[in-house]
Motif scaffolding. Sequence first.
Motif, PDB file in Angstrom:
ATOM      1  N   UNK A  93       0.848  -1.332  -0.050  1.00  5.19           N
ATOM      2  CA  UNK A  93       0.090   0.175  -0.034  1.00  5.19           C
ATOM      3  C   UNK A  93       0.845   1.063  -0.096  1.00  5.19           C
ATOM      4  N   UNK A  94       2.015   1.240   0.761  1.00  4.65           N
ATOM      5  CA  UNK A  94       2.829   2.417   0.520  1.00  4.65           C
ATOM      6  C   UNK A  94       3.416   2.702  -0.506  1.00  4.65           C
ATOM      7  N   UNK A  95       3.656   1.753  -1.308  1.00  2.00           N
ATOM      8  CA  UNK A  95       4.323   1.942  -2.746  1.00  2.00           C
ATOM      9  C   UNK A  95       2.957   2.607  -3.739  1.00  2.00           C
ATOM     10  N   UNK A  96       2.202   1.707  -3.540  1.00  3.80           N
ATOM     11  CA  UNK A  96       0.855   2.315  -4.219  1.00  3.80           C
ATOM     12  C   UNK A  96       0.523   3.833  -4.151  1.00  3.80           C
ATOM     13  N   UNK A  97       0.606   4.202  -2.736  1.00 13.64           N
ATOM     14  CA  UNK A  97       0.319   5.457  -2.429  1.00 13.64           C
ATOM     15  C   UNK A  97       1.305   6.467  -3.108  1.00 13.64           C
ATOM     16  N   UNK A  98       2.582   6.057  -2.998  1.00 13.91           N
ATOM     17  CA  UNK A  98       3.458   7.064  -3.553  1.00 13.91           C
ATOM     18  C   UNK A  98       3.292   7.118  -5.040  1.00 13.91           C
ATOM     19  N   UNK A  99       2.935   6.056  -5.757  1.00 14.47           N
ATOM     20  CA  UNK A  99       3.028   6.222  -7.218  1.00 14.47           C
ATOM     21  C   UNK A  99       1.549   6.807  -7.546  1.00 14.47           C
ATOM     22  N   UNK A 100       0.419   6.699  -6.770  1.00 14.68           N
ATOM     23  CA  UNK A 100      -0.806   7.459  -7.179  1.00 14.68           C
ATOM     24  C   UNK A 100      -0.612   8.981  -6.920  1.00 14.68           C
ATOM     25  N   UNK A 101       0.349   9.289  -5.673  1.00 16.06           N
ATOM     26  CA  UNK A 101       0.335  10.790  -5.694  1.00 16.06           C
ATOM     27  C   UNK A 101       1.190  11.139  -6.707  1.00 16.06           C
ATOM     28  N   UNK A 102       2.271  10.353  -7.221  1.00 15.45           N
ATOM     29  CA  UNK A 102       2.871  10.988  -8.249  1.00 15.45           C
ATOM     30  C   UNK A 102       1.993  10.986  -9.617  1.00 15.45           C
ATOM     31  N   UNK A 103       1.184   9.974 -10.000  1.00 18.68           N
ATOM     32  CA  UNK A 103       0.324  10.164 -11.077  1.00 18.68           C
ATOM     33  C   UNK A 103      -0.727  11.127 -10.825  1.00 18.68           C
ATOM     34  N   UNK A 104      -1.189  11.585  -9.804  1.00 17.29           N
ATOM     35  CA  UNK A 104      -2.000  12.688  -9.361  1.00 17.29           C
ATOM     36  C   UNK A 104      -1.470  13.945  -9.640  1.00 17.29           C
ATOM     37  N   UNK A 105      -0.229  14.111  -9.270  1.00 16.74           N
ATOM     38  CA  UNK A 105       0.890  15.342  -9.591  1.00 16.74           C
ATOM     39  C   UNK A 105       0.779  15.331 -10.966  1.00 16.74           C
ATOM     40  N   UNK A 106       1.042  14.422 -11.631  1.00 14.71           N
ATOM     41  CA  UNK A 106       1.366  14.307 -13.343  1.00 14.71           C
ATOM     42  C   UNK A 106      -0.027  14.572 -13.912  1.00 14.71           C
ATOM     43  N   UNK A 107      -1.053  14.664 -13.080  1.00 18.94           N
ATOM     44  CA  UNK A 107      -2.478  14.755 -14.077  1.00 18.94           C
ATOM     45  C   UNK A 107      -3.072  13.620 -14.702  1.00 18.94           C
ATOM     46  N   UNK A 108      -2.318  12.431 -14.204  1.00 16.99           N
ATOM     47  CA  UNK A 108      -3.181  11.056 -14.713  1.00 16.99           C
ATOM     48  C   UNK A 108      -4.135  10.628 -14.000  1.00 16.99           C
ATOM     49  N   UNK A 109      -4.390  11.036 -12.980  1.00 14.27           N
ATOM     50  CA  UNK A 109      -5.528  10.579 -11.960  1.00 14.27           C
ATOM     51  C   UNK A 109      -6.045  11.790 -10.946  1.00 14.27           C
ATOM     52  N   UNK A 110      -7.163  11.703 -10.650  1.00 14.20           N
ATOM     53  CA  UNK A 110      -7.940  12.464  -9.431  1.00 14.20           C
ATOM     54  C   UNK A 110      -8.047  11.732  -8.421  1.00 14.20           C
ATOM     55  N   UNK A 111      -8.007  12.232  -7.247  1.00 14.29           N
ATOM     56  CA  UNK A 111      -8.320  11.619  -6.129  1.00 14.29           C
ATOM     57  C   UNK A 111      -9.197  12.452  -5.127  1.00 14.29           C
ATOM     58  N   UNK A 112     -10.428  11.547  -4.853  1.00 14.90           N
ATOM     59  CA  UNK A 112     -11.522  12.104  -4.033  1.00 14.90           C
ATOM     60  C   UNK A 112     -11.618  11.296  -2.831  1.00 14.90           C
ATOM     61  N   UNK A 113     -11.720  11.743  -1.703  1.00 15.45           N
ATOM     62  CA  UNK A 113     -11.532  10.752  -0.298  1.00 15.45           C
ATOM     63  C   UNK A 113     -10.578   9.814  -0.366  1.00 15.45           C
ATOM     64  N   UNK A 114     -10.800   8.597  -0.648  1.00 15.42           N
ATOM     65  CA  UNK A 114      -9.636   7.403  -0.616  1.00 15.42           C
ATOM     66  C   UNK A 114      -9.799   6.609  -1.840  1.00 15.42           C
ATOM     67  N   UNK A 115     -10.504   7.316  -2.973  1.00 13.74           N
ATOM     68  CA  UNK A 115     -10.764   6.888  -4.233  1.00 13.74           C
ATOM     69  C   UNK A 115     -10.011   7.455  -5.237  1.00 13.74           C
ATOM     70  N   UNK A 116      -9.584   6.877  -6.446  1.00 11.61           N
ATOM     71  CA  UNK A 116      -9.160   7.501  -7.596  1.00 11.61           C
ATOM     72  C   UNK A 116      -9.643   6.907  -8.848  1.00 11.61           C
ATOM     73  N   UNK A 117      -9.595   7.775  -9.873  1.00  9.93           N
ATOM     74  CA  UNK A 117     -10.126   7.663 -11.113  1.00  9.93           C
ATOM     75  C   UNK A 117      -9.407   8.362 -12.194  1.00  9.93           C
ATOM     76  N   UNK A 118      -9.297   7.795 -13.236  1.00  6.92           N
ATOM     77  CA  UNK A 118      -8.349   8.424 -14.419  1.00  6.92           C
ATOM     78  C   UNK A 118      -8.948   9.821 -14.755  1.00  6.92           C
TER      79      UNK A 118
END
Length: 90
Positions: A45-70
């Motif tokens: 989970x720690x690795x996943x959260x790190x990658x999701x944060x990078x993807x969010x910062x890059x504009x690939x995903x959005x985060x709402x609460x604890x959910x993500x979408x492209x």
Amino acid sequence: MRGGRYSLTELNRLLSASYSYKILESLSDGIRASREMAASLKMNRRTLYKVLKEMKDAGLVTKKNRTYQLTVFGLFVLNMEREILNWLSH
């Protein structure tokens, strides 16, 4: 990353990681909870959260609460990766 924008080199580094395509693919069906993704991808989970944060910062995903979408850009990148993989397999 400079000024909130990823350079092409930084985006390429992010997308070249073996798990990045799997994460984008797992979001292709819609909104997913991070815990659900970690379990289905068998990822720490720690690795996943790190990658999701990078993807969010890059504009690939959005985060709402604890959910993500492209994002639209994330879906475009995923479709380009699919096309490239399809082309390479022929």
